[in-house]
Write a protein that holds these residues in place. Sequence first.
Motif, mmCIF file in Angstrom:
data_model
loop_
_atom_site.group_PDB
_atom_site.id
_atom_site.type_symbol
_atom_site.label_atom_id
_atom_site.label_comp_id
_atom_site.label_asym_id
_atom_site.label_seq_id
_atom_site.Cartn_x
_atom_site.Cartn_y
_atom_site.Cartn_z
ATOM 1 N N ALA A 1 -16.773 -68.477 -33.037
ATOM 2 C CA ALA A 1 -17.980 -69.044 -33.260
ATOM 3 C C ALA A 1 -19.155 -68.606 -32.492
ATOM 4 C CB ALA A 1 -18.315 -70.697 -33.191
ATOM 5 N N TRP B 1 -20.040 -71.633 -39.989
ATOM 6 C CA TRP B 1 -18.634 -72.159 -39.050
ATOM 7 C C TRP B 1 -17.452 -71.212 -38.995
ATOM 8 C CZ3 TRP B 1 -19.834 -74.629 -43.796
ATOM 9 C CH2 TRP B 1 -18.892 -74.503 -44.955
ATOM 10 N N VAL C 1 -12.306 -76.168 -36.460
ATOM 11 C CA VAL C 1 -13.734 -75.723 -37.320
ATOM 12 C C VAL C 1 -14.667 -75.808 -36.077
ATOM 13 C CG1 VAL C 1 -15.519 -75.891 -38.873
ATOM 14 C CG2 VAL C 1 -12.874 -76.548 -39.539
ATOM 15 N N ALA C 2 -15.494 -74.850 -35.922
ATOM 16 C CA ALA C 2 -16.459 -74.817 -34.808
ATOM 17 C C ALA C 2 -17.908 -73.996 -35.404
ATOM 18 C CB ALA C 2 -15.930 -73.981 -33.707
ATOM 19 N N ALA C 3 -18.909 -74.283 -34.639
ATOM 20 C CA ALA C 3 -20.018 -73.691 -34.923
ATOM 21 C C ALA C 3 -20.865 -73.381 -33.833
ATOM 22 C CB ALA C 3 -21.080 -74.665 -35.810
ATOM 23 N N ALA D 1 -20.671 -73.432 -28.327
ATOM 24 C CA ALA D 1 -20.083 -73.713 -29.853
ATOM 25 C C ALA D 1 -19.540 -75.148 -29.597
ATOM 26 C CB ALA D 1 -19.303 -72.784 -29.968
ATOM 27 N N SER E 1 -16.813 -78.037 -31.730
ATOM 28 C CA SER E 1 -15.915 -77.932 -32.729
ATOM 29 C C SER E 1 -15.154 -79.292 -33.168
ATOM 30 C CB SER E 1 -14.669 -76.947 -32.007
ATOM 31 O OG SER E 1 -14.115 -77.695 -31.056
ATOM 32 N N GLY F 1 -16.794 -78.479 -42.460
ATOM 33 C CA GLY F 1 -17.495 -77.386 -41.907
ATOM 34 C C GLY F 1 -19.007 -77.690 -41.870
ATOM 35 N N VAL G 1 -20.051 -79.972 -39.024
ATOM 36 C CA VAL G 1 -20.029 -79.208 -37.816
ATOM 37 C C VAL G 1 -21.299 -78.174 -37.798
ATOM 38 C CG1 VAL G 1 -18.889 -77.373 -36.476
ATOM 39 C CG2 VAL G 1 -17.409 -79.506 -37.782
ATOM 40 N N ARG G 2 -21.733 -77.678 -38.771
ATOM 41 C CA ARG G 2 -22.531 -76.688 -38.866
ATOM 42 C C ARG G 2 -24.165 -77.482 -38.390
ATOM 43 N NH1 ARG G 2 -23.396 -74.162 -44.352
ATOM 44 N NH2 ARG G 2 -24.181 -76.181 -44.621
ATOM 45 N N ALA H 1 -24.195 -78.593 -34.811
ATOM 46 C CA ALA H 1 -24.445 -77.435 -33.873
ATOM 47 C C ALA H 1 -25.899 -77.225 -34.196
ATOM 48 C CB ALA H 1 -23.660 -76.060 -34.402
#
Length: 255
Positions: free
Chosen positions: A149, A193, A207-209, A221, A223, A237, A240-241, A244
């Motif tokens: 990310a 993401w 899953v990370a952003a 980032a 997650s 996703g 997470v987005r 972030a």
Amino acid sequence: MSPAEWDAGAPAAGGLDRAAAILGAFDAAHRELTLATLVARTGLPRSTAHRTAGRMIELGWLDKPKDRYRIGNRLFEIASLAPIRLQLREAVLPFLQDLHSATKATVQLGVLDGAQILVVEKITGHRPMPMLSQTGGIIPAHCSALGRAILAYSDPATIDTVLSGDLAQRTPRTLTDPVAILRELTAIPPRGWAIEREEGNIGVSCVAAPIFGPLGEAAAALSVTGPSGMIRPQAIGPAVRLAAAAASRAYCARR
């Protein structure tokens, strides 16, 4: 360095170097050490290790409740003053908590440190996952969603530093081909993401952003990590987005 060199007082063997060697002997797998283990892991002479550790206990850098040494509370107090924790962690923590409440999974906050990700904060999900790094631990950037990310928005030199290093294969699913990893990085910005499917631990996906700083840089980032059957990127996703993005605004407001 040999024990003789430590005791001879070579330039690199000052008090701070000996203290650093002792602190470096501790890690996630070695949280408490006997004197014998401390000597073995540092290469210090026994008398030097004992003397230095004793002084570190006086300073609060180490603690020794029985026959084992461990990191002292004073170091925790000092570490809490580091900008990465005082600014980044405090700005992002509310959004980690919201994401944890929404997903019931483990959430993490990480920053890029060379070719590794330093885990700055972690909130454990309802299903404990002991194989994951603890706060203060490190994980490879090339095969982690947190790392990807950040790398997806990093400059070519930063990406090259990671991809030209040791791309260790942690599981049969770990991507170790630089071209394949670059292809994965290219797919991240359009959707917002990063995804990691059992590349760090079998049965675990993430899953990370990215979290952006005031200059538009990917400063960190966050997650969501959990059992692969529970972590569905298309469902998790977007959350997470959004988390972030909100964390980015809060972090920039503090700078």
